[in-house]
Write an enzyme that holds these catalytic residues in place. Structure first.
Site, mmCIF file in Angstrom:
data_model
loop_
_atom_site.group_PDB
_atom_site.id
_atom_site.type_symbol
_atom_site.label_atom_id
_atom_site.label_comp_id
_atom_site.label_asym_id
_atom_site.label_seq_id
_atom_site.Cartn_x
_atom_site.Cartn_y
_atom_site.Cartn_z
ATOM 1 N N ARG A 238 15.884 37.070 -5.490
ATOM 2 C CA ARG A 238 16.791 38.196 -5.272
ATOM 3 C C ARG A 238 16.407 38.931 -3.996
ATOM 4 N NH1 ARG A 238 15.512 39.617 -11.364
ATOM 5 N NH2 ARG A 238 13.534 39.072 -10.395
ATOM 6 N N SER B 25 16.879 41.218 -16.123
ATOM 7 C CA SER B 25 17.141 41.395 -17.554
ATOM 8 C C SER B 25 16.505 42.688 -18.058
ATOM 9 C CB SER B 25 16.582 40.227 -18.350
ATOM 10 O OG SER B 25 17.237 39.039 -17.999
ATOM 11 N N HIS C 275 21.825 35.129 -13.534
ATOM 12 C CA HIS C 275 21.396 33.796 -13.979
ATOM 13 C C HIS C 275 22.580 32.823 -13.905
ATOM 14 C CE1 HIS C 275 18.331 36.053 -16.675
ATOM 15 N NE2 HIS C 275 17.643 35.486 -15.713
ATOM 16 N N LYS D 46 5.705 38.367 -23.518
ATOM 17 C CA LYS D 46 6.468 39.626 -23.491
ATOM 18 C C LYS D 46 7.060 39.849 -24.873
ATOM 19 C CE LYS D 46 8.140 38.470 -18.842
ATOM 20 N NZ LYS D 46 9.345 37.979 -18.135
HETATM 21 O O1 PNS Z 1 12.205 34.419 -15.813
HETATM 22 P P1 PNS Z 1 10.711 34.508 -15.796
HETATM 23 O O2 PNS Z 1 10.191 35.192 -17.028
HETATM 24 O O3 PNS Z 1 10.193 35.120 -14.513
HETATM 25 O O4 PNS Z 1 10.167 32.969 -15.848
HETATM 26 C C1 PNS Z 1 8.803 32.691 -15.705
HETATM 27 C C2 PNS Z 1 8.511 31.198 -15.987
HETATM 28 C C3 PNS Z 1 9.060 30.788 -17.345
HETATM 29 C C4 PNS Z 1 9.160 30.346 -14.915
HETATM 30 C C5 PNS Z 1 6.970 31.021 -15.923
HETATM 31 O O5 PNS Z 1 6.345 31.980 -16.719
HETATM 32 C C6 PNS Z 1 6.496 29.633 -16.367
HETATM 33 O O6 PNS Z 1 6.753 28.650 -15.726
HETATM 34 N N1 PNS Z 1 5.808 29.580 -17.526
HETATM 35 C C7 PNS Z 1 5.339 28.334 -18.109
HETATM 36 C C8 PNS Z 1 3.824 28.203 -18.077
HETATM 37 C C9 PNS Z 1 3.369 27.657 -16.754
HETATM 38 O O7 PNS Z 1 3.691 26.552 -16.343
HETATM 39 N N2 PNS Z 1 2.577 28.486 -16.041
HETATM 40 C C10 PNS Z 1 2.085 28.175 -14.726
HETATM 41 C C11 PNS Z 1 3.153 28.509 -13.697
HETATM 42 S S1 PNS Z 1 2.445 28.606 -12.134
#
Ligand code: PNS
Length: 166
Positions: free
Chosen positions: A92, A130, A18, A42
């Site tokens: 990645r 993570s 990150h 989660k």
């Molecule tokens: O590091 P992560 O857990 O893969 O991040 C995921 C994240 C936070 C980017 C994604 O879950 C998100 O944007 N959540 C917010 C809700 C939202 O906008 N959902 C629609 C996305 S298409």
């Protein structure tokens, strides 16, 4: 015009992968908001407040262009509320591509004004997640060099010291 990006995620906990992406994003944008999702569904190891505190701790010293916030609801709505032009995501391996593509296209459909920018982390972090870091730590493996030392210390405080395998 000042360029602002959102780097969203769970950051449970923040890894060196990150930090590598944040560093790269800080070269492209005037400001990078590292945005922690409030409720990802989660079961996190660290509370939201702990993740904010850890990120501030590791960023403050090194990345003056980055700051930490939390967000709830749709990412594109949050990005708009912050007048951000872009969402930054790290890619990645090819296995990330499908999930990221789905999110990007959905976000674009929801708000075409917000671009998603993908960045590749340094090679040494290309396998880093993570969830893997937490599993290895729980099982006593070394995570030295994969997360900041201060974060390892927080993990020790939370779970107790682990036997180091090998
Ligand atoms: O590091 P992560 O857990 O893969 O991040 C995921 C994240 C936070 C980017 C994604 O879950 C998100 O944007 N959540 C917010 C809700 C939202 O906008 N959902 C629609 C996305 S298409």
């Amino acid at each position: 015009m000042s360029r602002r990006a959102i780097y969203p995620g769970s950051f449970d906990p923040v890894t060196n992968g990150h930090l590598d992406i944040i560093e790269r994003a800080c070269k492209l944008f005037d400001e990078v908001i590292v945005a922690i999702l409030v409720n990802s569904g989660k079961q996190p190891m660290f509370s939201l407040a702990e993740r904010v505190e850890m990120l501030n701790m590791v960023l403050n010293a090194r990345h003056p262009r980055a700051r930490v916030e939390t967000f709830d609801g749709l990412l594109v709505d949050y990005a708009t509320s912050r007048q951000a032009q872009a969402i930054v995501r790290g890619i990645r391996a090819i296995s990330d591509y499908e999930y990221e593509l789905q999110m990007t296209l959905m976000n674009r459909r929801l708000n075409p004004q917000v671009e998603t920018v993908f960045m590749m982390s340094a090679e040494e972090y290309s396998f880093l997640r993570s969830s893997l870091v937490k599993e290895v730590f729980r099982l006593g493996g070394s995570i030295q060099g994969l997360v900041p030392d201060d974060v390892i210390e927080r993990m020790r405080e939370k779970l107790g010291p682990r036997e180091q395998a090998g």
